[in-house]
Design a protein around this motif. Structure first.
Motif, PDB file in Angstrom:
ATOM      1  N   PRO B 236      40.775  31.196  58.970  1.00  0.00           N
ATOM      2  CA  PRO B 236      39.891  31.660  57.890  1.00  0.00           C
ATOM      3  C   PRO B 236      40.450  31.257  56.538  1.00  0.00           C
ATOM      4  CG  PRO B 236      40.520  33.467  59.361  1.00  0.00           C
ATOM      5  CD  PRO B 236      41.305  32.268  59.783  1.00  0.00           C
ATOM      6  N   HIS B 237      39.624  30.726  55.663  1.00  0.00           N
ATOM      7  CA  HIS B 237      40.086  30.331  54.335  1.00  0.00           C
ATOM      8  C   HIS B 237      38.913  30.420  53.378  1.00  0.00           C
ATOM      9  CE1 HIS B 237      38.245  26.717  55.970  1.00  0.00           C
ATOM     10  NE2 HIS B 237      38.131  26.276  54.733  1.00  0.00           N
ATOM     11  N   PHE B 238      39.234  30.327  52.096  1.00  0.00           N
ATOM     12  CA  PHE B 238      38.189  30.419  51.082  1.00  0.00           C
ATOM     13  C   PHE B 238      37.428  29.102  50.981  1.00  0.00           C
ATOM     14  CE2 PHE B 238      41.370  33.480  49.555  1.00  0.00           C
ATOM     15  CZ  PHE B 238      40.581  34.618  49.560  1.00  0.00           C
ATOM     16  N   GLY B 239      36.141  29.220  50.792  1.00  0.00           N
ATOM     17  CA  GLY B 239      35.355  28.017  50.623  1.00  0.00           C
ATOM     18  C   GLY B 239      34.069  28.360  49.900  1.00  0.00           C
ATOM     19  N   GLY B 240      33.210  27.382  49.721  1.00  0.00           N
ATOM     20  CA  GLY B 240      31.906  27.613  49.118  1.00  0.00           C
ATOM     21  C   GLY B 240      32.027  28.181  47.718  1.00  0.00           C
ATOM     22  N   LEU B 241      31.419  29.362  47.493  1.00  0.00           N
ATOM     23  CA  LEU B 241      31.411  29.974  46.172  1.00  0.00           C
ATOM     24  C   LEU B 241      32.827  30.287  45.686  1.00  0.00           C
ATOM     25  CD1 LEU B 241      28.441  32.492  45.967  1.00  0.00           C
ATOM     26  CD2 LEU B 241      28.934  30.558  44.468  1.00  0.00           C
ATOM     27  N   LEU B 242      33.703  30.606  46.640  1.00  0.00           N
ATOM     28  CA  LEU B 242      35.074  30.948  46.273  1.00  0.00           C
ATOM     29  C   LEU B 242      35.983  29.729  46.353  1.00  0.00           C
ATOM     30  CD1 LEU B 242      35.369  34.400  48.035  1.00  0.00           C
ATOM     31  CD2 LEU B 242      35.491  33.958  45.596  1.00  0.00           C
ATOM     32  N   ASP B 243      35.433  28.581  46.015  1.00  0.00           N
ATOM     33  CA  ASP B 243      36.186  27.336  46.064  1.00  0.00           C
ATOM     34  C   ASP B 243      37.448  27.431  45.193  1.00  0.00           C
ATOM     35  OD1 ASP B 243      37.125  24.838  46.125  1.00  0.00           O
ATOM     36  OD2 ASP B 243      35.407  23.897  45.121  1.00  0.00           O
ATOM     37  N   LEU B 244      38.596  27.496  45.841  1.00  0.00           N
ATOM     38  CA  LEU B 244      39.846  27.710  45.105  1.00  0.00           C
ATOM     39  C   LEU B 244      40.173  26.552  44.180  1.00  0.00           C
ATOM     40  CD1 LEU B 244      42.493  29.429  47.385  1.00  0.00           C
ATOM     41  CD2 LEU B 244      41.084  30.376  45.574  1.00  0.00           C
ATOM     42  N   ALA B 245      39.849  25.344  44.619  1.00  0.00           N
ATOM     43  CA  ALA B 245      40.155  24.184  43.779  1.00  0.00           C
ATOM     44  C   ALA B 245      39.398  24.280  42.461  1.00  0.00           C
ATOM     45  CB  ALA B 245      39.804  22.896  44.516  1.00  0.00           C
ATOM     46  N   HIS B 246      38.131  24.708  42.552  1.00  0.00           N
ATOM     47  CA  HIS B 246      37.334  24.874  41.339  1.00  0.00           C
ATOM     48  C   HIS B 246      37.955  25.934  40.434  1.00  0.00           C
ATOM     49  CE1 HIS B 246      33.902  25.300  38.708  1.00  0.00           C
ATOM     50  NE2 HIS B 246      33.913  26.599  38.955  1.00  0.00           N
ATOM     51  N   MET B 247      38.382  27.055  41.063  1.00  0.00           N
ATOM     52  CA  MET B 247      38.975  28.130  40.259  1.00  0.00           C
ATOM     53  C   MET B 247      40.282  27.680  39.611  1.00  0.00           C
ATOM     54  SD  MET B 247      38.198  31.696  42.115  1.00  0.00           S
ATOM     55  CE  MET B 247      38.104  31.385  43.850  1.00  0.00           C
ATOM     56  N   ALA B 248      41.084  26.941  40.365  1.00  0.00           N
ATOM     57  CA  ALA B 248      42.342  26.444  39.795  1.00  0.00           C
ATOM     58  C   ALA B 248      42.052  25.543  38.600  1.00  0.00           C
ATOM     59  CB  ALA B 248      43.139  25.689  40.854  1.00  0.00           C
ATOM     60  N   GLY B 249      41.003  24.726  38.726  1.00  0.00           N
ATOM     61  CA  GLY B 249      40.619  23.859  37.626  1.00  0.00           C
ATOM     62  C   GLY B 249      40.221  24.661  36.399  1.00  0.00           C
TER      63      GLY B 249
END
Lengths: 285, 324
Positions: B236-249
């Motif tokens: 299980p990992h974060f994806g979609g709306l909770l896109d971590l890469a986007h948040m890190a950006g």
């Protein structure tokens, strides 16, 4: 009771070492108090607590304010010079004055310029171009131009030559200190502040081991110079310390009757430095 | 809070090099290159005689139509935007490192003890740094680039006048005030968009005992990497709306002015200069900026940013020492 600082059961630990160990003391207004202790005894921790720069357990009021909660209000009445050279290196002399004038309601620009008129400092100079002594001159001018109730000095003359050190304490006494002001100073150069102090506090391993006025100190402590033949008699009176000078023994006594001591030899007033050394015996052992 | 203006002034004193001289240098280089371009054009023209599509300059002069002036005016508008945009690349680095050092450098050189000896609250100190990053630095950069654009217009006019071309109709077809107004509007939008990065960097600046850069950058990168790894393993990992890469950006790069452009529904393409669409209001249309200003992505970031700024104030109150 007119205490500007009231400390009750202050404690503070860093890991396993107790920087402050259930310390209580008062500092009366209008005094010049020397807080003296060996390295790591808790001086700086005590000062930081008073200035609202560190957390601690216990009760502390400074000028009627809890420094933990109201540092901003406290700093209207309390000034401090912590060590030398903490003025930022990029700052210009004129900017420093403008800044303090804008944020401090009790700062007098005229007074500050008056103090600076006796120095070589010019408004366009940057702190990084100044010598250590000049930085302290600037810092002192800024602080003395503030009409504060308590001034805290933490090793204010560290690294300065003797001319600057003398001038520092002279202007502090001559141009600043009065009955409404209180000065709390820590320094390792005890000889230099000894004659201006009104009160003395010794701190050792997080505890206050001596808190007295200079008059009380002069009454309690006495040094006796004893010839070798009477040394045992002197030792029987439980001296704080014994040292040898030119074949004679010098004993330091705390609260022993002077007439008895006078029979043993010549009486002297001990210097604070001697008193300090005797009190702190074995600190680093 | 009436201290805020002097506190912001203090930031300007300390960071004049980044806030003022960096855009001055960037704009100076652009102007210098433009001048070099004009000089080399002169040199080549003298040698070979410039022919535009088989016409001499004289013929060009005669053949310019109203539509051409409109295009030339549009080109001036694009140039004005470019003058504002290029210093923004430098502004990103200036702001990034300003924020990382803002609450750390004075702890390292212990001058924090001087600042804390004055009756200034930690909240006011932190807010003054936020305001400097949100408004002071971008506004100074905009003033500098606008002045540089004016110099550029004078240079170009003089150069064209040398060849008997009147630049005034083209300038009249441009919209310098409208463009300036829109550039001004981007400042608050940039500022709101940047809040999560401002808060994130200030927090590590106030909290780190050493190397705030590593903490601020490595924490989100490692989180993204760990999340990706979990994904690869099928865990299980974060994806979609909770896109971590986007948040890190968003946490690290949002101080780049105009980085909201690519978050627009129409994509970056919407914002690029398009001479075919002269009539739809031109560059940086306020209506589109309003779309961004009312998007949930922006306001979620604002909430996160304000929370992080609160954390930075909390950290500023507690941390004085550094470990170097």
């Amino acid at each position: 009771m007119n205490a500007i600082v009231q400390a009750r059961h202050l404690s503070k630990s860093y890991g396993n070492t107790k920087a402050l160990d259930d310390v209580s003391f008062d500092i009366e207004a209008g005094r010049i108090v020397g807080l003296v202790g060996p390295n790591g005894a808790g001086k700086t921790t005590a000062l930081k607590a008073i200035l609202g720069l560190a957390d601690f357990d216990g009760e502390l009021t400074v000028n009627g304010v809890d420094p933990r909660r109201e540092r901003t209000r406290l700093m209207q009445d309390v000034c401090f010079i912590a060590d030398v050279a903490v003025l930022p290196r990029w700052l210009r002399v004129g900017e420093a004055i403008d800044f303090v004038a804008a944020v401090h309601p009790r700062f007098s620009r005229d007074k500050c310029n008056g103090f600076l008129a006796h120095t070589k400092l010019a408004p366009r100079m940057r702190v990084r171009e100044l010598s250590k002594g000049m930085i302290v001159q600037l810092h002192l001018a800024l602080v003395m131009a503030i009409d504060a109730r308590l001034l805290v000095l933490d090793e204010p003359t560290l690294g300065l030559d003797i001319l600057y050190r003398k001038a520092f304490y002279e202007s502090l006494l001559g141009d600043y200190f009065d009955a409404d002001k209180t000065i709390l100073v820590t320094t390792h150069q005890i000889e230099e502040v000894e004659h201006i102090l009104t009160d003395l506090m010794f701190i050792r391993s997080g505890r206050i081991v001596l808190a007295a006025t200079m008059e009380q100190v002069a009454e309690r402590y006495v040094e006796v110079m004893v010839n070798p033949d009477r040394a045992d008699a002197a030792r029987a009176l439980a001296p704080l310390n014994e040292r040898q000078v030119f074949g004679k023994s010098i004993f330091l006594f705390d609260g022993v009757d002077r007439t008895r001591l006078a029979e043993l030899g010549e009486l002297h007033k001990p210097s604070v430095a001697d008193l300090f050394v005797a009190t702190m015996k074995g600190t680093y052992a | 809070m009436n201290n805020l203006s002097i506190l912001v002034k203090r930031e300007y004193w300390e960071h004049r090099g980044g806030f003022l001289w960096t855009p001055v240098w960037v704009c100076g280089v652009i102007l210098g290159l433009s001048l070099l371009g004009m000089i080399s054009a002169e040199v080549f023209r003298a040698r070979v005689g410039v022919q535009l599509g088989g016409m001499s300059l004289g013929a060009v002069r005669a053949a310019i139509s109203a539509q051409d002036y409109a295009h030339a005016g549009y080109a001036f508008d694009v140039t004005q935007v470019m003058f504002a945009a290029i210093p923004c690349i430098a502004l990103f680095f200036v702001l990034f490192f300003y924020l990382l050092g803002a609450l750390y450098d004075d702890r390292r050189d212990r001058s924090v003890l001087f600042w804390k000896s004055l009756p200034v609250s930690d909240a006011a100190t932190v807010v003054s740094k936020v305001l400097s990053a949100m408004l002071l630095a971008p506004l100074v950069a905009l003033v500098v680039s606008t002045l540089a654009y004016l110099v550029f217009v004078v240079l170009v006019s003089a150069w064209l006048a040398l060849h008997g071309l009147n630049v005034l109709p083209a300038l009249a077809a441009s919209h310098p005030l409208r463009t300036l107004w829109r550039l001004l509007l981007t400042v608050p939008l940039d500022a709101l968009w940047a809040l999560p990065t401002i808060g994130w960097l200030l927090f590590w600046s106030a909290w780190s005992r050493s190397k705030p850069f590593l903490w601020a950058v490595m924490v989100p990168l490692l989180a993204v990497f760990a999340n990706w790894w979990l994904g690869v393993l099928g865990a299980p990992h974060f994806g979609g709306l909770l896109d971590l890469a986007h948040m890190a950006g968003r946490l690290l790069l949002s101080v780049m002015p105009g980085s909201w452009l690519s978050a627009d529904a129409g994509g970056l393409r919407q914002w690029l200069p398009n001479p075919q669409a002269l009539d739809d209001g031109g560059l940086l249309h306020p209506a589109r900026m309003l779309d961004t200003a009312t998007s949930p992505g922006l306001w979620l970031g604002v909430v996160v940013g304000v929370a992080l700024i609160g954390a930075a104030i909390w950290a500023r109150r507690r941390r004085i020492e550094t470990s170097v």
